[in-house]
Design a protein around this motif. Structure first.
Motif, mmCIF file in Angstrom:
data_model
loop_
_atom_site.group_PDB
_atom_site.id
_atom_site.type_symbol
_atom_site.label_atom_id
_atom_site.label_comp_id
_atom_site.label_asym_id
_atom_site.label_seq_id
_atom_site.Cartn_x
_atom_site.Cartn_y
_atom_site.Cartn_z
ATOM 1 N N GLN A 436 32.208 99.306 -26.565
ATOM 2 C CA GLN A 436 32.471 97.911 -26.211
ATOM 3 C C GLN A 436 31.297 97.200 -25.548
ATOM 4 O O GLN A 436 31.020 96.045 -25.858
ATOM 5 C CB GLN A 436 33.703 97.861 -25.292
ATOM 6 C CG GLN A 436 34.367 96.507 -25.201
ATOM 7 C CD GLN A 436 35.800 96.626 -24.719
ATOM 8 O OE1 GLN A 436 36.631 97.250 -25.355
ATOM 9 N NE2 GLN A 436 36.095 96.041 -23.577
ATOM 10 N N ILE A 437 30.619 97.880 -24.632
ATOM 11 C CA ILE A 437 29.502 97.261 -23.916
ATOM 12 C C ILE A 437 28.321 98.227 -23.984
ATOM 13 O O ILE A 437 28.422 99.370 -23.521
ATOM 14 C CB ILE A 437 29.862 96.978 -22.442
ATOM 15 C CG1 ILE A 437 31.128 96.124 -22.354
ATOM 16 C CG2 ILE A 437 28.700 96.305 -21.722
ATOM 17 C CD1 ILE A 437 31.856 96.246 -21.032
ATOM 18 N N MET A 438 27.216 97.781 -24.565
ATOM 19 C CA MET A 438 26.046 98.641 -24.716
ATOM 20 C C MET A 438 24.775 97.867 -24.421
ATOM 21 O O MET A 438 24.716 96.649 -24.604
ATOM 22 C CB MET A 438 25.953 99.200 -26.145
ATOM 23 C CG MET A 438 26.990 100.233 -26.519
ATOM 24 S SD MET A 438 26.566 100.983 -28.121
ATOM 25 C CE MET A 438 27.913 102.136 -28.329
ATOM 26 N N THR A 439 23.773 98.594 -24.004
ATOM 27 C CA THR A 439 22.445 97.996 -23.923
ATOM 28 C C THR A 439 21.907 97.833 -25.341
ATOM 29 O O THR A 439 22.394 98.471 -26.285
ATOM 30 C CB THR A 439 21.487 98.893 -23.129
ATOM 31 O OG1 THR A 439 21.330 100.142 -23.832
ATOM 32 C CG2 THR A 439 22.013 99.167 -21.727
ATOM 33 N N ALA A 440 20.895 96.993 -25.492
ATOM 34 C CA ALA A 440 20.298 96.795 -26.816
ATOM 35 C C ALA A 440 19.761 98.111 -27.366
ATOM 36 O O ALA A 440 19.881 98.398 -28.570
ATOM 37 C CB ALA A 440 19.186 95.757 -26.730
ATOM 38 N N GLU A 441 19.194 98.930 -26.493
ATOM 39 C CA GLU A 441 18.639 100.213 -26.930
ATOM 40 C C GLU A 441 19.737 101.146 -27.437
ATOM 41 O O GLU A 441 19.555 101.860 -28.433
ATOM 42 C CB GLU A 441 17.880 100.876 -25.775
ATOM 43 C CG GLU A 441 16.623 100.150 -25.322
ATOM 44 C CD GLU A 441 16.911 98.914 -24.473
ATOM 45 O OE1 GLU A 441 15.988 98.088 -24.302
ATOM 46 O OE2 GLU A 441 18.062 98.778 -23.980
ATOM 47 N N ASP A 442 20.879 101.131 -26.771
ATOM 48 C CA ASP A 442 21.954 102.028 -27.192
ATOM 49 C C ASP A 442 22.681 101.519 -28.434
ATOM 50 O O ASP A 442 23.215 102.321 -29.213
ATOM 51 C CB ASP A 442 22.939 102.254 -26.044
ATOM 52 C CG ASP A 442 22.404 103.249 -25.018
ATOM 53 O OD1 ASP A 442 21.473 103.997 -25.366
ATOM 54 O OD2 ASP A 442 22.917 103.274 -23.879
ATOM 55 N N LEU A 443 22.699 100.219 -28.634
ATOM 56 C CA LEU A 443 23.228 99.698 -29.898
ATOM 57 C C LEU A 443 22.398 100.230 -31.058
ATOM 58 O O LEU A 443 22.938 100.681 -32.078
ATOM 59 C CB LEU A 443 23.203 98.167 -29.895
ATOM 60 C CG LEU A 443 24.280 97.454 -29.080
ATOM 61 C CD1 LEU A 443 23.945 95.975 -28.947
ATOM 62 C CD2 LEU A 443 25.655 97.623 -29.727
ATOM 63 N N GLU A 444 21.089 100.199 -30.898
ATOM 64 C CA GLU A 444 20.199 100.710 -31.945
ATOM 65 C C GLU A 444 20.345 102.216 -32.092
ATOM 66 O O GLU A 444 20.377 102.749 -33.208
ATOM 67 C CB GLU A 444 18.751 100.339 -31.594
ATOM 68 C CG GLU A 444 17.714 100.757 -32.627
ATOM 69 C CD GLU A 444 17.242 102.201 -32.476
ATOM 70 O OE1 GLU A 444 16.858 102.805 -33.502
ATOM 71 O OE2 GLU A 444 17.279 102.729 -31.347
#
Length: 606
Positions: A436-444
């Motif tokens: 649900q909530i991620m940093t940009a780095e973890d989305l990638e």
């Protein structure tokens, strides 16, 4: 025309044109020859359903839209044009005319054809990739979703008591339900046990009501008395206390286990299960991923499967609230039961709490509650140990992660296992539930590692009214980022679910939320264009997420998820074309018929 490769081609008839005068015996012999050649439909097990407007959406990229699908037994035999169907069933050579005459004489028609209305469509059976079957039925006994204030909740509980004489006349009976959400109330505060006792009808009764997300329980003073002495702290949970240190009556996450509510009986579970199944089928669901069933629930479902009482496909994630390995407590079942519809090959772990109760574990404190950063339900080491052991034992591991800290911790664990343990990502298919909530780095990183993000579009439109207040303007950019997750996915998949009973059972609520990023009344904090509309999905992406992507996430993409010859005949007829109608008309769509294994499970054929 696509054809089931397993189906035999029809052989030529051995009879000349004049055979009609040879008598019934030869007719029966011819009929037998047709039967062994596979040309006679096994009525009522063979039929076709057609759309004159070509509105059958297969979710098969090789043949995405067709006019007709044909079903033999429990499987799809053909996807084709109407002309191809006619040519196949009414061949013009003499032998085929004999075949058609014989089939008409003995069966009434070479094949039964149903035509859907001009504005209707056929889609593959819809899947909910994250739901809670038993909890949904449980919540239905006292559903507080519609309450807009604390007073509404109190009135709802009173009405429940007054409508149940056995409870009204016995003040010791437990009263349980769920759905309250303080973010919808004018008070905007957690309720207290004293709020129950302020009403004479409720005073002194044991009452336990779960918050809408299932991560908080509100209990009465009578329940606090039954519990007795409380621990000062609960690892992975919280007991809300007032300024004097006294418990207020709200328990979060792991602390909810302190509430001694009665265990469900088999009779109650039967009611909960059947209630959910009937509702789900009426909304076009043919497959549900149950996101966390206890050994007791699993035993109930196993017994139901053995007696043929499971009306749709269930992909069940086992769950036990323990940091000790519990894999031996649940059976491993694949296509189990009389109708082969129950599968248990995955487990559900829980990393953190929920955003609405400030329980989602964040890397930095909440913007609207600087003294809180959420709750990690287990330590990173405990989660890692469980993940590694379940992986070694061959279980798919699916982990609840809401906050950016929880997602980061779990991605670290998955990444280490993929590197050090040399895990095969396609064989293992680990999932992050919610993402649900991620940093940009973890989305990638989620996409790069091949981790499956299993998301629920209605969470975005339910939470959008307070999410940015909780997270602030920067973190919100990595929240509910469905298009980003899909675009980054190795397999380009994004299984979609509802998390019912947190949200409604109707999958079209999720369909609408995903494509519009609007609430059901057409509003959002960003107006009519939708909340962070750049993260909206296309209708084709959503349909795939609710069918083929969900099938991939449950290892069944070769059996279900698209209308492809050879796959199971699970499909739904909707009374309007959700792929084309104006956005505001999607939610008015009704299910005409739901078909599982080629047989009607809800409604009636057109």
């Amino acid at each position: 025309m696509s054809k089931d490769p397993k189906e035999k081609a029809a052989g030529p008839s051995p009879f000349p044109r004049g055979i009609f005068s040879a008598g019934v015996a030869l007719q029966l012999l011819a009929l037998f020859c047709l039967w062994i050649s596979g040309r006679i439909p096994l009525s009522p097990d063979e039929y076709s359903i057609c759309s004159k407007s070509g509105s059958i959406y297969t979710v098969d990229e090789t043949n995405p839209q067709v006019e007709c699908i044909s079903i033999r037994g429990s499987r799809i035999s053909y996807t084709e044009s109407f002309q191809e169907l006619q040519e196949r069933t009414r061949r013009k050579n003499p032998a085929s005319r004999l075949q058609n005459w014989l089939m008409s004489r003995f069966f009434g028609s070479p094949i039964r054809i149903s035509y859907i209305a001009s504005d209707a469509i056929v889609v593959p059976g819809l899947a909910d990739a994250h739901a809670h079957i038993m909890n949904n039925g449980f919540k239905m006994q006292l559903n507080l979703d519609s309450c807009k204030s604390l007073a509404d909740v109190i009135d709802g509980v009173k009405a429940y008591i007054q409508s149940h004489p056995d409870i009204h006349n016995n003040s010791s009976r437990w009263i349980q339900g769920g759905g309250w959400d303080q973010t919808k109330w004018l008070e905007k505060r957690f309720p207290t046990a004293a709020d129950f006792d302020a009403d004479p009808l409720l005073e002194g009764r044991p009452i336990a009501l779960q918050r809408v997300d299932g991560h908080a329980s509100w209990v009465s003073n009578r329940v606090l008395q039954i519990i007795g002495n409380l621990p000062a702290d609960v690892e992975g949970g919280s007991i809300i206390r007032d300024s004097s240190g006294a418990p207020t009556g709200v328990f979060l996450d792991n602390a909810m286990s302190l509430i001694p509510a009665p265990e469900w009986t088999d009779e109650q579970m039967a009611v909960f299960f059947d209630t959910t199944m009937k509702v789900a089928l009426s909304y076009g669901l043919t497959s549900i991923h149950d996101a966390g069933s206890s050994p007791m629930m699993i035993q109930f479902m196993k017994s139901h499967a053995e007696t043929g009482k499971i009306p749709m496909r269930l992909y069940v994630m086992g769950h036990v609230s323990s940091d000790e390995y519990w894999g031996s407590q649940i059976p491993r079942l694949v296509n189990y039961g009389k109708h082969r519809r129950l599968t248990i090959r995955s487990v559900k772990l829980v990393a953190d709490g929920a955003l609405g109760s400030w329980g989602a574990a964040l890397l930095e404190p909440y913007s609207d509650k600087p003294d809180a950063s959420g709750i990690m339900r287990s330590t990173p080491k405990a989660i890692s140990d469980l993940v590694n052991q379940f992986w070694k034992d061959g279980w798919q591991v699916n982990i609840h992660c809401i906050g950016d800290r929880a997602n980061h911790v779990v991605l670290d664990i998955f990444e280490d296992l993929l590197k050090v343990g040399n895990a095969n990502i396609t064989e293992w298919r680990p999932r992050i539930e919610h993402a649900q909530i991620m940093t940009a780095e973890d989305l990638e990183r989620t996409g790069r590692l091949g981790i499956i993000a299993s998301v629920q579009p209605t969470h975005a439109t339910s939470d959008m009214w307070y999410a940015e207040t909780r997270l602030g303007p920067n973190r919100i950019e990595g929240a509910y980022a469905y298009r980003t997750l899909l675009n980054g996915s190795q397999k380009h998949i994004l299984p979609l679910g509802s998390d019912f009973p947190v949200e409604g059972v109707n999958p079209l609520l999720g369909f609408y939320a995903a494509v519009s990023r609007l609430s059901v009344d057409g509003t959002s904090p960003h107006g009519g264009e939708g909340w962070y509309s750049s993260e909206a999905l296309t209708r084709a992406q959503v349909l795939k997420g609710m069918t083929l992507d969900a099938a991939y996430a449950s290892f069944t993409e070769h059996e279900i998820g698209s209308l492809t010859p050879g796959k199971k005949a699970d499909f739904v007829v909707l009374d309007r074309n959700i792929m084309r109608v104006p956005m505001e008309e999607i939610l008015g769509t009704k299910v005409v018929v739901t078909v599982v294994d080629g047989k009607v499970a809800y409604g009636a054929m057109p």
